[in-house]
Scaffold this motif. Sequence first.
Motif, PDB file in Angstrom:
ATOM      1  N   UNK A  96      22.053 -46.595  36.108  1.00  0.00           N
ATOM      2  CA  UNK A  96      20.744 -47.253  36.133  1.00  0.00           C
ATOM      3  C   UNK A  96      20.880 -48.724  36.516  1.00  0.00           C
ATOM      4  N   UNK A  97      21.932 -49.386  36.032  1.00  0.00           N
ATOM      5  CA  UNK A  97      22.186 -50.768  36.425  1.00  0.00           C
ATOM      6  C   UNK A  97      22.307 -50.902  37.941  1.00  0.00           C
ATOM      7  N   UNK A  98      22.950 -49.906  38.547  1.00  0.00           N
ATOM      8  CA  UNK A  98      23.194 -49.959  39.995  1.00  0.00           C
ATOM      9  C   UNK A  98      21.942 -49.616  40.794  1.00  0.00           C
ATOM     10  N   UNK A  99      21.161 -48.648  40.316  1.00  0.00           N
ATOM     11  CA  UNK A  99      20.031 -48.148  41.114  1.00  0.00           C
ATOM     12  C   UNK A  99      18.731 -48.921  40.890  1.00  0.00           C
ATOM     13  N   UNK A 100      18.674 -49.713  39.846  1.00  0.00           N
ATOM     14  CA  UNK A 100      17.410 -50.389  39.489  1.00  0.00           C
ATOM     15  C   UNK A 100      16.843 -51.220  40.641  1.00  0.00           C
ATOM     16  N   UNK A 101      17.659 -52.127  41.185  1.00  0.00           N
ATOM     17  CA  UNK A 101      17.148 -53.037  42.219  1.00  0.00           C
ATOM     18  C   UNK A 101      16.773 -52.324  43.514  1.00  0.00           C
ATOM     19  N   UNK A 102      17.629 -51.434  44.052  1.00  0.00           N
ATOM     20  CA  UNK A 102      17.226 -50.754  45.296  1.00  0.00           C
ATOM     21  C   UNK A 102      15.923 -49.974  45.164  1.00  0.00           C
ATOM     22  N   UNK A 103      15.692 -49.362  43.986  1.00  0.00           N
ATOM     23  CA  UNK A 103      14.466 -48.580  43.786  1.00  0.00           C
ATOM     24  C   UNK A 103      13.270 -49.515  43.583  1.00  0.00           C
ATOM     25  N   UNK A 104      13.446 -50.536  42.734  1.00  0.00           N
ATOM     26  CA  UNK A 104      12.349 -51.480  42.453  1.00  0.00           C
ATOM     27  C   UNK A 104      11.851 -52.194  43.712  1.00  0.00           C
ATOM     28  N   UNK A 105      12.798 -52.543  44.592  1.00  0.00           N
ATOM     29  CA  UNK A 105      12.414 -53.297  45.790  1.00  0.00           C
ATOM     30  C   UNK A 105      11.942 -52.403  46.923  1.00  0.00           C
ATOM     31  N   UNK A 106      12.026 -51.072  46.720  1.00  0.00           N
ATOM     32  CA  UNK A 106      11.584 -50.153  47.765  1.00  0.00           C
ATOM     33  C   UNK A 106      12.620 -49.913  48.841  1.00  0.00           C
ATOM     34  N   UNK A 151      26.402 -54.575  45.955  1.00  0.00           N
ATOM     35  CA  UNK A 151      26.576 -53.817  47.207  1.00  0.00           C
ATOM     36  C   UNK A 151      25.500 -52.753  47.389  1.00  0.00           C
ATOM     37  N   UNK A 152      24.922 -52.283  46.288  1.00  0.00           N
ATOM     38  CA  UNK A 152      23.891 -51.242  46.377  1.00  0.00           C
ATOM     39  C   UNK A 152      22.676 -51.702  47.174  1.00  0.00           C
ATOM     40  N   UNK A 153      22.486 -53.017  47.266  1.00  0.00           N
ATOM     41  CA  UNK A 153      21.361 -53.560  48.046  1.00  0.00           C
ATOM     42  C   UNK A 153      21.689 -53.688  49.536  1.00  0.00           C
ATOM     43  N   UNK A 154      22.901 -53.249  49.900  1.00  0.00           N
ATOM     44  CA  UNK A 154      23.357 -53.329  51.298  1.00  0.00           C
ATOM     45  C   UNK A 154      23.209 -54.736  51.866  1.00  0.00           C
ATOM     46  N   UNK A 155      23.809 -55.719  51.203  1.00  0.00           N
ATOM     47  CA  UNK A 155      23.637 -57.111  51.635  1.00  0.00           C
ATOM     48  C   UNK A 155      24.417 -57.421  52.914  1.00  0.00           C
ATOM     49  N   UNK A 156      24.028 -58.502  53.560  1.00  0.00           N
ATOM     50  CA  UNK A 156      24.733 -58.958  54.761  1.00  0.00           C
ATOM     51  C   UNK A 156      25.826 -59.968  54.415  1.00  0.00           C
ATOM     52  N   UNK A 157      25.707 -60.569  53.246  1.00  0.00           N
ATOM     53  CA  UNK A 157      26.711 -61.538  52.794  1.00  0.00           C
ATOM     54  C   UNK A 157      26.867 -61.382  51.282  1.00  0.00           C
TER      55      UNK A 157
END
Length: 240
Positions: A96-106, A151-157
């Motif tokens: 849940x810690x890992x998936x929270x941000x990618x799901x919340x931000x769409x 990294x779950x947010x697939x960042x560029x930096x």
Amino acid sequence: MIDVKNLSKSFGDHLVLDDISEHISPGEKVVVIGPSGSGKSTFLRCLNLLETPTKGTITFEGTVITDPKVKIDKVRQQMGMVFQHFNLFPNMTIRKNITLAPVRTGLMKQDEADEAASQLLQRVDLSDKAEAYPNQLSGGQKQRIAIVRALAMRPKVMLFDEPTSALDPEMVGEVLDVMKELAQEGMTMVVVTHEMGFAREVGSRVLFMDGGHILEQNTPKEFFDRPQNPRTQLFLSKVL
């Protein structure tokens, strides 16, 4: 990728960063070293506006992010950040810690985020911890999860603020190994660290900061073998 021009930052009367201009290109691994209180972490935190500069501009991929009209949260989604302390949510499982941000931000739907989390956990050898809670993990494991969460947010930096300084010595290596792997895959990285071996091995460029200035920078080999600035020479004589 990141362009910093005439960056200054004061806390009250205390000038922490003094007119810094710097450029970070895609794929670079910029390692920032220097004594405590030199402005390293403040410089890093200004790059994604966790600290608001007093003066100067910061441009990320052509967008002047210091412009108040810019939606900084959108920009931050592309800039992963790993802190000295792990800042995991203690009441949530690791998954849940890992998936929270990618799901919340769409960025992803829940099933896609779950699949991505599984792949990332496998990558850092923590697949068996998906349903565990942070208090069941060691410090090194928590920091690897903090990296995976970014990294779950697939960042560029990726920005790292002394990611190993809160760890027991035997746990440092497991975190640095993940960072080295990221570097080898071509991730753009800015790393504030006291780990000189990492700076020498992984950095494409080493910056030395003191007193709110970048006093010297060079390739790791030139920087460590032939430091030019007397302050750099003194610092390295004490830490190497």
